[in-house]
Design a protein around this motif. Structure first.
Motif, PDB file in Angstrom:
ATOM      1  N   LYS A 221       1.156  -1.391   0.171  1.00 21.91           N
ATOM      2  CA  LYS A 221      -0.684  -0.128  -0.049  1.00 21.91           C
ATOM      3  C   LYS A 221       1.098   0.743  -0.009  1.00 21.91           C
ATOM      4  O   LYS A 221       0.376   2.486  -0.179  1.00 21.91           O
ATOM      5  N   ASP A 222       1.706   1.222   0.951  1.00 19.33           N
ATOM      6  CA  ASP A 222       3.212   2.516   0.870  1.00 19.33           C
ATOM      7  C   ASP A 222       4.350   1.749   0.637  1.00 19.33           C
ATOM      8  O   ASP A 222       5.326   2.977   0.241  1.00 19.33           O
ATOM      9  N   GLY A 223       5.027   1.501  -0.722  1.00 26.90           N
ATOM     10  CA  GLY A 223       5.590   1.163  -0.931  1.00 26.90           C
ATOM     11  C   GLY A 223       6.165  -0.673  -1.941  1.00 26.90           C
ATOM     12  O   GLY A 223       5.411  -1.072  -2.316  1.00 26.90           O
ATOM     13  N   PHE A 224       7.308  -1.209  -1.538  1.00 27.19           N
ATOM     14  CA  PHE A 224       7.930  -2.715  -1.598  1.00 27.19           C
ATOM     15  C   PHE A 224       8.706  -3.252  -0.504  1.00 27.19           C
ATOM     16  O   PHE A 224       8.803  -2.530   0.868  1.00 27.19           O
ATOM     17  N   VAL A 225       8.062  -4.080  -0.582  1.00 29.10           N
ATOM     18  CA  VAL A 225       9.141  -5.206   0.558  1.00 29.10           C
ATOM     19  C   VAL A 225       9.918  -6.428  -0.801  1.00 29.10           C
ATOM     20  O   VAL A 225       9.195  -7.384  -1.657  1.00 29.10           O
ATOM     21  N   TYR A 226      10.973  -6.452  -0.063  1.00 25.60           N
ATOM     22  CA  TYR A 226      11.100  -7.445  -1.245  1.00 25.60           C
ATOM     23  C   TYR A 226      11.698  -8.328  -0.485  1.00 25.60           C
ATOM     24  O   TYR A 226      11.699  -8.428   1.115  1.00 25.60           O
ATOM     25  N   LEU A 227      11.085  -9.542  -0.404  1.00 26.99           N
ATOM     26  CA  LEU A 227      11.452 -11.071  -0.388  1.00 26.99           C
ATOM     27  C   LEU A 227      12.185 -12.280  -0.956  1.00 26.99           C
ATOM     28  O   LEU A 227      12.024 -12.060  -1.754  1.00 26.99           O
ATOM     29  N   ALA A 228      12.591 -13.064  -0.137  1.00 28.66           N
ATOM     30  CA  ALA A 228      13.356 -14.309  -0.441  1.00 28.66           C
ATOM     31  C   ALA A 228      13.404 -15.760   0.081  1.00 28.66           C
ATOM     32  O   ALA A 228      13.508 -15.717   1.258  1.00 28.66           O
ATOM     33  N   ILE A 229      12.540 -16.000  -0.522  1.00 26.05           N
ATOM     34  CA  ILE A 229      12.513 -17.349  -0.386  1.00 26.05           C
ATOM     35  C   ILE A 229      13.149 -18.230  -0.901  1.00 26.05           C
ATOM     36  O   ILE A 229      12.664 -18.807  -2.538  1.00 26.05           O
ATOM     37  N   GLY A 230      14.585 -19.230   0.504  1.00 25.22           N
ATOM     38  CA  GLY A 230      15.501 -20.215  -0.726  1.00 25.22           C
ATOM     39  C   GLY A 230      15.032 -21.512  -0.773  1.00 25.22           C
ATOM     40  O   GLY A 230      16.460 -22.737  -0.815  1.00 25.22           O
ATOM     41  N   SER A 231      14.215 -22.006   0.209  1.00 30.20           N
ATOM     42  CA  SER A 231      14.036 -23.497   0.283  1.00 30.20           C
ATOM     43  C   SER A 231      12.981 -23.837  -0.179  1.00 30.20           C
ATOM     44  O   SER A 231      11.648 -22.654   0.859  1.00 30.20           O
ATOM     45  N   ASP A 232      12.111 -25.110  -0.042  1.00 36.20           N
ATOM     46  CA  ASP A 232      10.878 -25.171   0.068  1.00 36.20           C
ATOM     47  C   ASP A 232      10.129 -25.671   1.416  1.00 36.20           C
ATOM     48  O   ASP A 232       9.264 -25.269   2.180  1.00 36.20           O
ATOM     49  N   ALA A 233      11.147 -25.128   3.127  1.00 38.87           N
ATOM     50  CA  ALA A 233      10.829 -25.411   3.877  1.00 38.87           C
ATOM     51  C   ALA A 233      10.711 -24.075   4.231  1.00 38.87           C
ATOM     52  O   ALA A 233       9.888 -23.647   5.407  1.00 38.87           O
ATOM     53  N   GLN A 234      11.162 -23.302   3.489  1.00 43.71           N
ATOM     54  CA  GLN A 234      11.026 -21.551   3.556  1.00 43.71           C
ATOM     55  C   GLN A 234       9.388 -21.334   3.425  1.00 43.71           C
ATOM     56  O   GLN A 234       8.546 -20.545   4.041  1.00 43.71           O
ATOM     57  N   TRP A 235       9.379 -21.858   2.512  1.00 47.54           N
ATOM     58  CA  TRP A 235       7.665 -21.776   1.507  1.00 47.54           C
ATOM     59  C   TRP A 235       7.096 -22.214   2.194  1.00 47.54           C
ATOM     60  O   TRP A 235       5.688 -21.591   2.618  1.00 47.54           O
ATOM     61  N   ASN A 236       6.801 -23.455   2.588  1.00 42.75           N
ATOM     62  CA  ASN A 236       6.009 -23.778   3.690  1.00 42.75           C
ATOM     63  C   ASN A 236       5.730 -23.560   4.906  1.00 42.75           C
ATOM     64  O   ASN A 236       4.259 -23.068   5.397  1.00 42.75           O
ATOM     65  N   ARG A 237       6.683 -22.219   5.618  1.00 47.63           N
ATOM     66  CA  ARG A 237       5.885 -21.859   7.112  1.00 47.63           C
ATOM     67  C   ARG A 237       5.688 -20.041   5.871  1.00 47.63           C
ATOM     68  O   ARG A 237       4.661 -19.646   6.742  1.00 47.63           O
ATOM     69  N   PHE A 238       6.073 -19.838   4.802  1.00 53.19           N
ATOM     70  CA  PHE A 238       5.261 -18.650   4.167  1.00 53.19           C
ATOM     71  C   PHE A 238       3.465 -18.934   3.879  1.00 53.19           C
ATOM     72  O   PHE A 238       2.572 -18.209   3.923  1.00 53.19           O
ATOM     73  N   ILE A 239       3.259 -20.084   3.826  1.00 50.51           N
ATOM     74  CA  ILE A 239       1.976 -20.444   3.172  1.00 50.51           C
ATOM     75  C   ILE A 239       1.056 -20.844   4.089  1.00 50.51           C
ATOM     76  O   ILE A 239      -0.178 -21.048   4.487  1.00 50.51           O
ATOM     77  N   GLU A 240       1.788 -21.442   5.121  1.00 53.95           N
ATOM     78  CA  GLU A 240       0.838 -21.434   6.550  1.00 53.95           C
ATOM     79  C   GLU A 240      -0.018 -19.992   7.254  1.00 53.95           C
ATOM     80  O   GLU A 240      -0.547 -20.014   8.309  1.00 53.95           O
ATOM     81  N   LYS A 241       1.460 -18.727   6.986  1.00 55.96           N
ATOM     82  CA  LYS A 241       0.451 -17.550   7.377  1.00 55.96           C
ATOM     83  C   LYS A 241      -0.769 -17.071   6.714  1.00 55.96           C
ATOM     84  O   LYS A 241      -0.996 -17.480   5.593  1.00 55.96           O
TER      85      LYS A 241
END
Length: 400
Positions: free
Chosen positions: A246-266
């Motif tokens: 809404k007010d700018g940009f966020v840079y995110l970096a997912i470097g593994s499937d484990a991180q992806w799984n934590r990401f989509i649990e939110k």
């Protein structure tokens, strides 16, 4: 390692940055510049006159940070009298290191080649940075030219846009770091052997040496198109990108499937829990739709709100920090260096790569960058020249 004495015939940034790193160790760095050229208003290092005036005619803003803490002397090395004076300075002051980023084709004319200076002091560490090394003595080079030449600009920018240079002059700085490292190694060798060393650094080779995640892949079935400009995306890990909020940009970096799984649990990102996105390869195949789906979510929330969710999930991320706010970052604010301009204003400098005992001792306050020829008389006096000799050299325009 005890403090060393460095002579450096330097200009612009690459070697100037290398010798600044020695200043951070508490070593003495004497910056050698040429005497004025008749008819030319500017004197010495051209970078003195780039940016906004800060301290008189010859210390503009671009020059200050890489030259803080140094001494400055001006000698006409094109004349035999100037070369004789350099010889005397080496004999009397006994520098440990001589650096230059002068084009190699000019070394003999200026009397600064390794062979000549080694005859004066046979344990001298001699280091040159040039566009392509001593084997290509006539090739000039600046950072953006090297970025273009060595493939960096083909890798930087958006796929549908023109090639771009990286913001910071990364090849200048990488070559300077390499000079710093190789000189430290040479000093360690000298402690064992007693011998000096010639160090020849090619900006081009330094640049290409960093292409580990690009060049070898060409021999392992990756087409060139897979390696070229990709904007803010990572070419292999998905999703790694900047997303609008809404007010700018966020840079995110997912470097593994484990991180992806934590990401989509939110709950904010739970709509992305789809089989096609379960693996990095699946996400790579569908990356356009995935990037669009993530941004459809993030643009409905502020950067702070998105960052809070990513922090809870343990996902590497950051808002895009405006350059004017970098000094306020906690890990920067605690380590910044400072200098004080002649008019009394305090100037903040970037922190050193690694904090040193010397910087702690001086409370991270470096002397301001030297004026052109500021220390000529003092250094010549230290080397044993009489007042009459110094006056004669000035009158002959051998020094300034």
């Amino acid at each position: 390692m005890k403090p060393q004495l460095v002579f450096s015939l330097e200009q612009a940034l690459t070697m100037t940055y290398a010798t600044l790193r020695f200043v951070h160790l508490g070593w003495r760095v004497i910056k050698i510049e040429p005497t004025p050229i008749k008819g030319r208003q500017s004197k010495g290092d051209p970078n003195r006159y780039i940016g906004r005036p800060v301290a008189g005619h010859d210390r503009h803003s671009y020059f200050v940070a890489p030259n803080a803490g140094k001494e400055a002397i001006a000698i006409d090395l094109k004349r035999k009298e100037g070369q004789a004076l350099l010889k005397r300075l080496i004999e009397e002051l006994r520098p440990d290191i001589f650096c230059t980023n002068t084009m190699p084709a000019r070394h003999n004319k200026l009397g600064i080649g390794y062979e000549k200076l080694n005859q004066i002091k046979n344990d001298l560490i001699w280091c040159c940075i040039s566009a392509m090394g001593l084997a290509y003595p006539d090739v000039p080079g600046y950072d953006p030219v090297m970025q273009a030449w060595c493939g960096y600009m083909d890798l930087t920018g958006h796929p549908d846009g023109p090639p771009l240079q990286c913001g910071p002059p990364i090849i200048d700085l990488k070559a300077g770091d390499e000079a710093f490292t190789q000189i430290i190694l040479a000093l360690m060798e000298r402690a064992e052997t007693g011998s000096g060393k010639m160090i020849d650094i090619s900006m081009a080779q330094v640049a290409v040496s960093w292409l580990h995640t690009f060049l070898p892949m060409l021999d392992m079935d990756s087409p060139p198109s897979e390696l070229k400009r990709s904007g803010n995306e990572h070419r292999q890990f998905i999703p790694v990108n900047a997303y609008r909020t809404k007010d700018g940009f966020v840079y995110l970096a997912i470097g593994s499937d484990a991180q992806w799984n934590r990401f989509i649990e939110k709950s904010l990102f739970s709509s992305l829990k789809q089989d096609r996105f379960a693996t990095n390869e699946g996400r790579r195949q569908a990356k356009i739709k995935l990037h669009q789906a993530i941004e459809a979510i993030t643009r409905e929330h502020t950067s702070l709100e998105v960052s809070a969710v990513l922090a809870e999930a343990g996902i590497p991320h950051s808002p895009i920090t405006p350059i004017e706010n970098v000094f306020q970052l906690p890990f920067v604010a605690s380590g910044i260096l400072k200098t004080v301009a002649p008019d009394g204003r305090q100037v903040r400098l970037p922190p050193p790569a690694v904090q040193t005992d010397y910087l702690d001792q001086i409370q991270s306050l470096l002397p301001f960058a030297p004026a052109y020829g500021e220390h000529t008389t003092r250094i010549l006096t230290e080397a044993g020249l009489s007042a009459a000799e110094i006056t004669a050299l000035k009158d002959q325009e051998v020094i300034a």
